[in-house]
Write an enzyme that holds these catalytic residues in place. Structure first.
Site, short mmCIF file in Angstrom:
data_model
loop_
_atom_site.label_atom_id
_atom_site.label_comp_id
_atom_site.label_asym_id
_atom_site.label_seq_id
_atom_site.Cartn_x
_atom_site.Cartn_y
_atom_site.Cartn_z
N CYS A 110 7.15 1.35 -0.85
CA CYS A 110 5.84 1.68 -1.46
C CYS A 110 4.69 1.34 -0.99
O CYS A 110 3.61 1.93 -0.80
CB CYS A 110 6.08 1.28 -2.75
SG CYS A 110 4.92 1.87 -3.77
N CYS A 214 8.41 -0.66 -7.80
CA CYS A 214 6.31 -0.76 -7.41
C CYS A 214 6.08 0.94 -8.11
O CYS A 214 6.45 1.98 -8.11
CB CYS A 214 7.21 -0.27 -5.77
SG CYS A 214 4.50 -0.06 -5.64
#
Length: 388
Positions: A110, A214
């Site tokens: 991410c 995330c």
């Protein structure tokens, strides 16, 4: 409160535009407040990402918090649509890795693909971006090459707060991104950030820290993966290959795991049991009761890394420290990197890490990140491991 040197040394701050990634939390909000106070033109940005339709998500509430803080600070606010990028680059990658029997770290992907990938690209396309900034607990050391302080290299350093240091998640960032990045709070302890947020009267000063994946928060991985993978129950075996129980789908287990399966054939004194292997093709997992440092759970003496990323330059063979998961203590090791390199930073090819002592529960797909003192050199994805 002093700003870190890589920000303090910037001239003509009022002429510089900084796009700040704001999640609605205290760290990114305080970062935006500090940059605004320092005189930068600050634009607060909330990243709108793919949300699983089968889970309750808090994205809209987080966006509202970020928007309220931006209004309080008197800065511009943008919502950046990264739904497609997040689904394609993070979620699909994670599902594919689990399907193949690996254990990925979606937060690593991410940061590399979204925050310092798609978001950085979007900010750069706005026409007025000088920097992006995030609330990560990480530091930068700029290396200049002439009297005009032109940046030659940017070195990624661990955050001062060793319990919050996030360089493990940032090792895939490229040199170009780092040179355009600011980390306003990496020189502070978490408690200092909370105190500072309170002093600056930041609206979310008392907001709890976010947890979990995330952008997605707390997620039950089995429930999540079951939406994408046809999980089937299978056999649990001991080290001799004897069937001793059942599991709920080999793809969802990782090395060292001690829950989520049923052992039906055991002695009254048995357990706990630990996963030491899984076979996706046969849909089996193998367990052991031996959790001693010389047992099969401690399987990570030598590991091979692929898809490496070296932040500044390819490190020379030698002695370093490394970790294979976030917040794990750094372990002494030797590093060997293949001499053939595809780019100037020596990234992309294999590296070999030999630890002084075997690490516990190492799994393919995880990231191994290498450090030279406080400097994060980079790392790679674990492909192979050898306990010997």
């Amino acid at each position: 409160m002093d700003l870190p040197n890589h920000i303090k040394n910037i001239d003509n701050k009022s002429e510089k535009t900084v796009y700040v990634a704001m999640s609605g939390g205290v760290d990114s909000s305080t970062s935006a407040a500090l940059l605004k106070q320092a005189g930068f033109h600050v634009v607060g940005c909330f990243m709108s990402v793919w949300q699983p339709p089968f889970l309750d998500c808090s994205m809209e509430a987080e966006r509202q918090d970020a928007m309220d803080v931006a209004a309080q600070l008197g800065i511009d606010f943008r919502t950046v649509d990264l739904v497609e990028e997040y689904k394609n680059r993070v979620v699909d990658y994670m599902v594919s890795a689990y399907k193949s029997g690996r254990t990925p770290n979606p937060d690593v992907i991410c940061n590399g693909q979204i925050k310092f990938g798609a978001f950085y690209e979007w900010a750069g396309n706005q026409g007025d971006m000088d920097y992006i900034a995030t609330g990560h607990y990480a530091r930068l050391r700029r290396e200049t090459q002439n009297s005009k302080f032109k940046i030659k290299n940017s070195h990624l350093l661990q955050g001062v707060d060793e319990h919050k240091d996030q360089t493990y998640f940032l090792y895939r960032i490229g040199q170009k991104q780092l040179q355009d990045t600011l980390f306003p709070i990496g020189h502070l302890q978490k408690e200092e950030v909370r105190t500072l947020a309170d002093e600056l009267d930041v609206l979310v000063a008392d907001k709890p820290d976010s947890q979990g994946l995330c952008f997605l928060g707390e997620v039950d991985m089995k429930d999540f993966l079951s939406q994408f993978i046809d999980l089937k129950s299978g056999n649990v075996c001991n080290e001799d290959g004897e069937v001793i129980g059942t599991h709920e789908g080999a793809e969802v287990y990782t090395i060292g795991q001690r829950r989520g399966f049923e052992v039906t054939k055991k002695e009254p004194s048995s357990g706990p049991w630990y996963v030491i292997d899984k076979n996706i093709q046969n849909n089996t997992i193998t367990l052991t009761e031996n959790n001693s440092p010389d047992g099969p759970v401690y399987n990570g003496k030598e590991i091979t890394l692929t898809d490496t990323n070296w932040i500044t330059s390819q490190p020379t063979a030698g002695r370093y420290k490394a970790r294979i998961r976030y917040n794990q203590p750094l372990e002494k090791c030797k590093l060997k990197v293949k001499s053939q390199t595809p780019n100037q930073f020596g990234s992309g090819h294999e590296a070999r890490v030999i630890f002084d002592k075997p690490l516990r529960a190492v799994a393919s797909g995880q990231s191994c990140v290498v450090y030279d003192s406080e400097v994060c050199l980079g790392g790679g994805i674990i492909q192979e491991l050898n306990s010997e």
